[in-house]
Design an enzyme around this catalytic site. Sequence first.
Site, mmCIF file in Angstrom:
data_model
loop_
_atom_site.group_PDB
_atom_site.id
_atom_site.type_symbol
_atom_site.label_atom_id
_atom_site.label_comp_id
_atom_site.label_asym_id
_atom_site.label_seq_id
_atom_site.Cartn_x
_atom_site.Cartn_y
_atom_site.Cartn_z
ATOM 1 N N ARG A 252 82.856 92.207 31.607
ATOM 2 C CA ARG A 252 81.569 91.938 32.247
ATOM 3 C C ARG A 252 80.448 92.148 31.237
ATOM 4 O O ARG A 252 80.542 93.038 30.378
ATOM 5 C CB ARG A 252 81.318 92.891 33.417
ATOM 6 C CG ARG A 252 82.027 92.517 34.716
ATOM 7 C CD ARG A 252 81.428 91.297 35.398
ATOM 8 N NE ARG A 252 82.069 90.996 36.659
ATOM 9 C CZ ARG A 252 83.148 90.243 36.838
ATOM 10 N NH1 ARG A 252 83.733 89.660 35.802
ATOM 11 N NH2 ARG A 252 83.645 90.024 38.047
ATOM 12 N N GLU A 281 73.708 87.452 32.560
ATOM 13 C CA GLU A 281 74.126 86.049 32.646
ATOM 14 C C GLU A 281 73.689 85.437 33.992
ATOM 15 O O GLU A 281 73.523 86.171 34.970
ATOM 16 C CB GLU A 281 75.659 85.941 32.478
ATOM 17 C CG GLU A 281 76.467 86.583 33.576
ATOM 18 C CD GLU A 281 77.972 86.484 33.315
ATOM 19 O OE1 GLU A 281 78.448 86.937 32.263
ATOM 20 O OE2 GLU A 281 78.654 85.945 34.204
ATOM 21 N N HIS A 299 81.884 82.361 31.217
ATOM 22 C CA HIS A 299 82.543 83.161 32.265
ATOM 23 C C HIS A 299 83.617 82.335 32.994
ATOM 24 O O HIS A 299 83.549 82.134 34.207
ATOM 25 C CB HIS A 299 81.501 83.712 33.266
ATOM 26 C CG HIS A 299 82.014 84.887 34.049
ATOM 27 N ND1 HIS A 299 81.206 85.880 34.535
ATOM 28 C CD2 HIS A 299 83.275 85.225 34.423
ATOM 29 C CE1 HIS A 299 81.932 86.767 35.183
ATOM 30 N NE2 HIS A 299 83.196 86.388 35.127
#
Length: 336
Positions: A252, A281, A299
Amino acid sequence: MRLKEFSKIPTGPIKMKKVVITREVFSETIELLSTHFDIVANQQDLIFKRDELFDLISDAEGIQTATSDRVDDEFLDAAPLVKVIANTAVGYNNVDLEACSRRGVIVTNTPGVLDATVADYAIGLMISACRRIGEGERYVRSGQWKGMRFKQLLGVDVYGGTLGLLGFGRIGQEIAKRANGFGMRVLYHARSPVDPATEASLNASYVSKDKLLQSSDVVMLILPYSKETHHMIGENQLSQMKKHSVLVNIARGGIVDDKALINALKNQTLFAAGLDVYEGEPKLNPEFLELENVVLSPHIGSGSVSTRRAMAMTAANNLVSVLSHNQAPLNPVNRS
Ligand code: NAP
């Protein structure tokens, strides 16, 4: 049956519980949820403003969320009937667990179904960063390649190197299996070691975080984001890593201090980095875009067709279990 009780039986159509799915999912998930609930689905994948989403969830009892949804007190205030938040991810740092538990709201996630897919991707990012695959691709596409040169775009070997896994849960252990195939020595760190049999079967050794940083050729992050792990990798930790080592963050954003990482990449104290996730993000520090020695991906660690299907169905089955079958959630992450 006495008349008084009889008169309580509703006459019109039975009102089904409402479930909102905040982002696009596969059609079978819509079909499953439609057989149990009144659903509002976002198959156009619109990015709702908070107040638009709040309107939709105002009478929902279940919400299938994505990592892009921030489920906090304000969100929960807007959904006073909600009983289940089914997050379509294994990580749930987008959900304020304490706020949900305080209100008796069950939170679920999707563990297990994505381990192998994310592990494959982590290995891909590692190889891309070590062997400069992204850089080479940009070079060829830009028409600069004029022929093979002996010392062109030389990378560092993956084979035979030391991999340090920060986090050694479901996905970390899948990565270790794959690293064994590359003849890598596997070190790991977590708050506590796994059992000796698992360590032995994965040929992995438990070490302190400092030792892991100092001894690894590739440091890979695969642990949850929390207050405790915020900026766990910053200037101090990066300075402990070997000069030609590589950092891979498949976990993360926010675990890494991106500014400190950019400095290390610019100063070439690290060889390269491979990143699937970023602080704040989908925005990312624009300085990353200027650097050749970083592989950037949006991601997509769990992004295979079958795994995303399985994740969406896992989240949906949690909603069905609690709201339709009055049973326990399949994958609870809080004690509501
Ligand atoms: P998991 O099975 O729960 O494993 C988590 C690991 O992290 C465990 O080894 C745990 O061990 C360790 N850990 C937790 N807190 C820690 C801390 N403060 N310091 C050191 N180690 C810590 O989780 P998983 O299924 O492997 O997933 C890990 C994470 O990967 C998820 O939370 C998610 O954020 C991320 N992820 C990203 C993608 C992507 O698309 N890029 C996809 C899936 C998952 P201890 O409890 O002993 O510390």
